[in-house]
Write a protein that holds these residues in place. Sequence first.
Motif, mmCIF file in Angstrom:
data_model
loop_
_atom_site.group_PDB
_atom_site.id
_atom_site.type_symbol
_atom_site.label_atom_id
_atom_site.label_comp_id
_atom_site.label_asym_id
_atom_site.label_seq_id
_atom_site.Cartn_x
_atom_site.Cartn_y
_atom_site.Cartn_z
ATOM 1 N N GLN A 1 0.843 -1.174 0.000
ATOM 2 C CA GLN A 1 0.000 0.000 0.000
ATOM 3 C C GLN A 1 0.888 1.237 0.000
ATOM 4 O OE1 GLN A 1 -3.348 -0.152 2.607
ATOM 5 N NE2 GLN A 1 -3.230 2.006 3.097
ATOM 6 N N VAL A 2 0.495 2.226 -0.748
ATOM 7 C CA VAL A 2 1.283 3.444 -0.875
ATOM 8 C C VAL A 2 0.691 4.538 -0.008
ATOM 9 C CG1 VAL A 2 -0.049 4.290 -2.851
ATOM 10 C CG2 VAL A 2 2.346 4.996 -2.563
ATOM 11 N N GLN A 3 1.559 5.352 0.564
ATOM 12 C CA GLN A 3 1.153 6.560 1.279
ATOM 13 C C GLN A 3 1.609 7.767 0.475
ATOM 14 O OE1 GLN A 3 3.100 4.101 3.291
ATOM 15 N NE2 GLN A 3 1.087 3.147 3.386
ATOM 16 N N LEU A 4 0.749 8.784 0.433
ATOM 17 C CA LEU A 4 1.016 9.965 -0.398
ATOM 18 C C LEU A 4 0.954 11.224 0.458
ATOM 19 C CD1 LEU A 4 -1.345 8.982 -3.354
ATOM 20 C CD2 LEU A 4 1.118 8.605 -3.203
ATOM 21 N N VAL A 5 1.924 12.101 0.268
ATOM 22 C CA VAL A 5 1.955 13.365 0.992
ATOM 23 C C VAL A 5 2.212 14.492 0.001
ATOM 24 C CG1 VAL A 5 3.075 14.720 2.778
ATOM 25 C CG2 VAL A 5 2.792 12.252 3.092
ATOM 26 N N GLU A 6 1.253 15.408 -0.093
ATOM 27 C CA GLU A 6 1.388 16.562 -0.971
ATOM 28 C C GLU A 6 2.076 17.719 -0.250
ATOM 29 O OE1 GLU A 6 -2.850 14.897 -1.827
ATOM 30 O OE2 GLU A 6 -1.542 15.241 -0.107
ATOM 31 N N SER A 7 2.727 18.553 -1.025
ATOM 32 C CA SER A 7 3.323 19.779 -0.505
ATOM 33 C C SER A 7 3.443 20.773 -1.653
ATOM 34 C CB SER A 7 4.702 19.502 0.111
ATOM 35 O OG SER A 7 5.590 18.997 -0.864
ATOM 36 N N GLY A 15 -1.585 35.041 -12.074
ATOM 37 C CA GLY A 15 -0.505 35.075 -13.042
ATOM 38 C C GLY A 15 0.749 34.352 -12.596
ATOM 39 N N GLY A 16 0.801 34.002 -11.343
ATOM 40 C CA GLY A 16 1.970 33.320 -10.804
ATOM 41 C C GLY A 16 1.952 31.825 -11.053
ATOM 42 N N SER A 17 2.975 31.162 -10.526
ATOM 43 C CA SER A 17 3.144 29.724 -10.720
ATOM 44 C C SER A 17 3.394 29.035 -9.384
ATOM 45 C CB SER A 17 4.334 29.443 -11.651
ATOM 46 O OG SER A 17 4.132 30.000 -12.929
ATOM 47 N N LEU A 18 3.047 27.771 -9.348
ATOM 48 C CA LEU A 18 3.358 26.909 -8.218
ATOM 49 C C LEU A 18 3.680 25.525 -8.746
ATOM 50 C CD1 LEU A 18 0.630 27.644 -5.485
ATOM 51 C CD2 LEU A 18 3.071 28.125 -5.310
ATOM 52 N N ARG A 19 4.540 24.826 -8.022
ATOM 53 C CA ARG A 19 4.774 23.417 -8.325
ATOM 54 C C ARG A 19 4.411 22.601 -7.093
ATOM 55 N NH1 ARG A 19 10.291 20.087 -9.798
ATOM 56 N NH2 ARG A 19 10.670 20.471 -7.577
ATOM 57 N N LEU A 20 3.430 21.752 -7.258
ATOM 58 C CA LEU A 20 3.028 20.859 -6.183
ATOM 59 C C LEU A 20 3.821 19.559 -6.283
ATOM 60 C CD1 LEU A 20 -0.848 21.284 -6.312
ATOM 61 C CD2 LEU A 20 0.845 22.678 -5.130
ATOM 62 N N SER A 21 4.130 19.006 -5.110
ATOM 63 C CA SER A 21 4.841 17.737 -5.045
ATOM 64 C C SER A 21 3.985 16.705 -4.336
ATOM 65 C CB SER A 21 6.159 17.899 -4.280
ATOM 66 O OG SER A 21 7.009 18.819 -4.917
ATOM 67 N N ASN A 77 10.854 9.222 -6.062
ATOM 68 C CA ASN A 77 9.539 8.620 -5.796
ATOM 69 C C ASN A 77 8.480 9.699 -5.584
ATOM 70 O OD1 ASN A 77 8.205 6.143 -5.788
ATOM 71 N ND2 ASN A 77 8.206 6.028 -3.545
ATOM 72 N N THR A 78 8.509 10.671 -6.482
ATOM 73 C CA THR A 78 7.680 11.863 -6.333
ATOM 74 C C THR A 78 7.049 12.235 -7.669
ATOM 75 O OG1 THR A 78 9.043 12.705 -4.518
ATOM 76 C CG2 THR A 78 7.703 14.312 -5.690
ATOM 77 N N VAL A 79 5.812 12.710 -7.582
ATOM 78 C CA VAL A 79 5.087 13.209 -8.748
ATOM 79 C C VAL A 79 4.853 14.705 -8.541
ATOM 80 C CG1 VAL A 79 2.956 13.042 -10.086
ATOM 81 C CG2 VAL A 79 4.002 10.984 -9.139
ATOM 82 N N TYR A 80 4.901 15.446 -9.634
ATOM 83 C CA TYR A 80 4.762 16.902 -9.555
ATOM 84 C C TYR A 80 3.595 17.387 -10.413
ATOM 85 C CZ TYR A 80 9.568 16.410 -7.894
ATOM 86 O OH TYR A 80 10.684 16.036 -7.203
ATOM 87 N N LEU A 81 3.040 18.517 -10.014
ATOM 88 C CA LEU A 81 2.079 19.224 -10.843
ATOM 89 C C LEU A 81 2.575 20.660 -10.965
ATOM 90 C CD1 LEU A 81 -0.654 19.099 -12.356
ATOM 91 C CD2 LEU A 81 -1.692 20.056 -10.271
ATOM 92 N N GLN A 82 3.012 21.022 -12.159
ATOM 93 C CA GLN A 82 3.447 22.388 -12.426
ATOM 94 C C GLN A 82 2.247 23.194 -12.897
ATOM 95 O OE1 GLN A 82 6.597 23.858 -12.081
ATOM 96 N NE2 GLN A 82 5.484 25.752 -12.542
ATOM 97 N N MET A 83 2.006 24.303 -12.227
ATOM 98 C CA MET A 83 0.847 25.138 -12.535
ATOM 99 C C MET A 83 1.332 26.549 -12.844
ATOM 100 S SD MET A 83 -1.813 23.839 -9.589
ATOM 101 C CE MET A 83 -0.915 24.641 -8.265
ATOM 102 N N TYR A 94 -5.737 20.729 -3.541
ATOM 103 C CA TYR A 94 -5.234 19.830 -4.576
ATOM 104 C C TYR A 94 -4.812 18.512 -3.938
ATOM 105 C CZ TYR A 94 -5.383 23.494 -8.070
ATOM 106 O OH TYR A 94 -5.812 24.462 -8.950
ATOM 107 N N TYR A 95 -5.296 17.424 -4.539
ATOM 108 C CA TYR A 95 -5.030 16.094 -4.015
ATOM 109 C C TYR A 95 -4.232 15.257 -5.012
ATOM 110 C CZ TYR A 95 -8.823 17.127 -0.723
ATOM 111 O OH TYR A 95 -9.619 17.686 0.254
ATOM 112 N N CYS A 96 -3.303 14.509 -4.469
ATOM 113 C CA CYS A 96 -2.579 13.509 -5.232
ATOM 114 C C CYS A 96 -3.253 12.158 -4.987
ATOM 115 C CB CYS A 96 -1.124 13.482 -4.768
ATOM 116 S SG CYS A 96 -0.105 12.214 -5.509
ATOM 117 N N ALA A 97 -3.280 11.301 -6.013
ATOM 118 C CA ALA A 97 -3.916 10.013 -5.863
ATOM 119 C C ALA A 97 -3.197 8.961 -6.696
ATOM 120 C CB ALA A 97 -5.383 10.103 -6.301
ATOM 121 N N ALA A 98 -3.332 7.709 -6.283
ATOM 122 C CA ALA A 98 -2.694 6.588 -6.976
ATOM 123 C C ALA A 98 -3.743 5.547 -7.342
ATOM 124 C CB ALA A 98 -1.613 5.964 -6.091
ATOM 125 N N ALA A 99 -3.618 5.030 -8.572
ATOM 126 C CA ALA A 99 -4.536 4.011 -9.066
ATOM 127 C C ALA A 99 -3.749 2.789 -9.513
ATOM 128 C CB ALA A 99 -5.354 4.558 -10.235
#
Length: 126
Positions: A1-7, A15-21, A77-83, A94-99
């Motif tokens: 089972q995987v555990q996920l922690v966003e930051s 107009g700005g940007s963020l990168r979620l991890s 072992n990290t996924v990112y969302l660049q916004m 914003y939620y991270c999820a695994a399938a």
Amino acid sequence: QVQLVESGGGVVQAGGSLRLSCAASGRTVKDYAMGWFRQARGKEREFVSVSTKSGAITYVTNSMRERFSISRDDAKNTVYLQMNSLTPDDTAVYYCAAADTRFDYLPDTSSEFAYWGQGTQVTVSS
């Protein structure tokens, strides 16, 4: 089972940007299709983006495709969302999820994702 922690959430001007991890533990991100969802106050959870199990295929929902992108760092072992070009309408948790999917299937509904992080708040000020 995987555990996920966003930051990476926070307050940013329009107009700005963020990168979620999304840091995974317990299993590797290569074992899952990894997705991002968001939920604004008073609204239903909304699909944002997904990366397949192999990482070879990514998809961002049409309305965000010009501004958001998903990526994965297997070594971390990290996924990112660049916004980019954020607007007040992007304000949400914003939620991270695994399938657990076959091959490179692209899940895009909440019910297909068995594992979820706790979420990170993104607030875009005008």
